[in-house]
Enzyme design. Structure first.
Site, PDB file in Angstrom:
ATOM      1  N   LYS A 197      81.874  -9.716  94.198  1.00  0.00           N
ATOM      2  CA  LYS A 197      80.674  -9.202  93.547  1.00  0.00           C
ATOM      3  C   LYS A 197      80.294 -10.122  92.407  1.00  0.00           C
ATOM      4  O   LYS A 197      81.047 -10.300  91.448  1.00  0.00           O
ATOM      5  CB  LYS A 197      80.957  -7.801  93.017  1.00  0.00           C
ATOM      6  CG  LYS A 197      79.784  -7.171  92.297  1.00  0.00           C
ATOM      7  CD  LYS A 197      80.062  -5.703  92.048  1.00  0.00           C
ATOM      8  CE  LYS A 197      78.983  -5.068  91.205  1.00  0.00           C
ATOM      9  NZ  LYS A 197      79.253  -3.652  90.962  1.00  0.00           N
ATOM     10  N   LYS A 250      78.391  -9.402  97.730  1.00  0.00           N
ATOM     11  CA  LYS A 250      77.214  -8.845  97.062  1.00  0.00           C
ATOM     12  C   LYS A 250      76.760  -9.749  95.946  1.00  0.00           C
ATOM     13  O   LYS A 250      77.615 -10.155  95.156  1.00  0.00           O
ATOM     14  CB  LYS A 250      77.639  -7.482  96.526  1.00  0.00           C
ATOM     15  CG  LYS A 250      76.652  -6.747  95.706  1.00  0.00           C
ATOM     16  CD  LYS A 250      77.247  -5.432  95.295  1.00  0.00           C
ATOM     17  CE  LYS A 250      76.375  -4.834  94.234  1.00  0.00           C
ATOM     18  NZ  LYS A 250      77.009  -3.829  93.480  1.00  0.00           N
TER      19      LYS A 250
HETATM   20  C1  PBG Z   1      78.041  -0.234  90.175  1.00  0.00           C
HETATM   21  C2  PBG Z   1      77.143  -0.851  91.169  1.00  0.00           C
HETATM   22  C3  PBG Z   1      76.019  -1.667  90.968  1.00  0.00           C
HETATM   23  C4  PBG Z   1      75.465  -1.903  92.219  1.00  0.00           C
HETATM   24  C5  PBG Z   1      76.260  -1.242  93.147  1.00  0.00           C
HETATM   25  N1  PBG Z   1      77.307  -0.635  92.482  1.00  0.00           N
HETATM   26  C6  PBG Z   1      75.397  -2.128  89.731  1.00  0.00           C
HETATM   27  C7  PBG Z   1      75.982  -3.176  88.911  1.00  0.00           C
HETATM   28  O1  PBG Z   1      77.018  -3.761  89.171  1.00  0.00           O
HETATM   29  O2  PBG Z   1      75.330  -3.418  87.893  1.00  0.00           O
HETATM   30  C8  PBG Z   1      74.203  -2.665  92.471  1.00  0.00           C
HETATM   31  C9  PBG Z   1      73.527  -2.328  93.742  1.00  0.00           C
HETATM   32  C10 PBG Z   1      72.130  -2.809  93.866  1.00  0.00           C
HETATM   33  O3  PBG Z   1      71.607  -3.581  93.037  1.00  0.00           O
HETATM   34  O4  PBG Z   1      71.494  -2.396  94.844  1.00  0.00           O
HETATM   35  N2  PBG Z   1      78.994  -1.040  89.614  1.00  0.00           N
END
Ligand code: PBG
Length: 330
Positions: A197, A250
């Site tokens: 991520k 992601k």
């Molecule tokens: C929570 C989380 C996030 C997303 C998914 N789980 C936000 C972040 O890390 O700020 C983002 C998903 C999206 O942008 O569609 N940690």
């Protein structure tokens, strides 16, 4: 006259049917996961301004969203909770009657195993400071956050979740969750890890939707620098060692190389998350008549699968499922 020899580009002598017959990338609605947001309250059906077409539900209306998606052909969901009440330790995440827990119970009562429910395990939507873990001395404290994440996962599974997806990027999360789940009788509950991520500006609309923008600092201490790819592979390897059942890359479009490397290097299922900003850009450019939203959506999805994704998590889920059903892709 001199004869020039050259080889022609190899092209299939094709018809539309043959082109479909020989496609390398196959897309199925069974590989789609549709994210849904659930907030506190009753009778809530609000369209998200930052994500046109996406609706925020409350626990009593969420079944409408599930039912609509099921009828479009999507049967797997990723649930996010947005409580009204937030505190320093994100207690809404693991409250037995939290928004997600209530929604899970309602969905399972209505749809049983027709809907496969994946739940996001993170504190950022539940903390008043908006960070993914506990704050100690002005910084996110990795180790004291782990028991709370385990408690969150357990309470979601007890309420009806089928798979937990920790997204907070705390080190040791998978090991902590696995041992908690095993010891509490959830031996067969799988963990989908957000192993790769990136700290990404593409999450902007989500943070708007979830009210989870950090109140100070940013998430770069625990999310990855997008200059790096080996770090992603290292994290994935570590999380598989800790028994992650599947992993997430992601965002998706900016990380097609990571998806490909993950697919080639590991043998667990790879999910790609086409995040809120990717969705919002396609919607906005489409609405402004700059691109054809539908065609760009199709091409992006197929590109992500072609890069190696086994699963696509996307806000376009239902729209893609319908397109697949009509034979536009796949
Ligand atoms: C929570 C989380 C996030 C997303 C998914 N789980 C936000 C972040 O890390 O700020 C983002 C998903 C999206 O942008 O569609 N940690």
């Amino acid at each position: 006259m001199e004869v020039i020899e050259f080889s022609r580009t190899r092209r299939l002598r094709s018809t539309p049917v043959l082109r479909r017959l020989v496609r390398e990338t196959r897309v199925s609605a069974a590989a789609l996961v549709y994210p849904l947001f659930i907030r506190d309250g009753q009778g809530v059906r609000e369209e998200l301004t930052s994500m046109p077409g996406q609706i925020r539900y409350s626990p009593d209306t969420i079944c409408e969203g599930i039912e609509a998606a099921l009828s479009d052909g999507v049967s797997s969901f990723l649930l996010f909770g947005i409580p009204d009440f937030k505190d320093a330790c994100g207690s809404g995440a693991y409250a037995p009657d939290g928004v997600v827990q209530q929604a899970l119970a309602n969905i399972k009562r209505a749809f049983a195993s027709d809907a496969y429910l994946i739940t996001d395990v993170c504190l950022c939507e539940y903390t008043d400071h908006g960070h993914c873990g506990l704050i100690v001395d002005d910084a996110v404290d990795n180790d004291s956050t782990l028991p709370l994440l385990a408690q969150t996962a357990l309470s979601q599974l007890a309420a009806g979740s089928d798979m937990v997806a920790p997204s907070g990027m705390m080190d040791g999360t998978i090991a902590a969750l696995r041992s908690a789940l095993d010891s509490q009788g959830f031996v067969s509950a799988p963990i989908l890890s957000y192993a790769a991520k990136y700290a990404s500006a593409f999450y902007g609309p989500f943070r708007d939707a979830a009210g989870s923008t950090p109140q100070f600092g940013d998430r770069r201490a625990y999310q990855m620098d997008y200059h790096n790819s080996r770090e992603a592979l290292h994290r994935i390897a570590t999380e598989i060692e800790q028994e992650a059942d599947a992993i997430i890359v992601k965002p998706a479009q900016p990380c097609l190389d990571i998806i490909r490397q993950a697919r080639d290097s590991f043998d667990v299922p790879v999910a790609a998350y086409q995040v809120s900003g990717e969705y919002a850009m396609i919607k906005a450019a489409g609405a402004a008549d700059m691109i054809d939203e539908h065609l760009v959506m199709l091409e992006s999805a197929v590109g992500i699968f072609r890069a190696g994704a086994d699963i696509l998590i996307s806000y376009f889920g239902p729209q893609l499922a319908l397109a697949i059903h009509r034979g536009e892709i796949g």
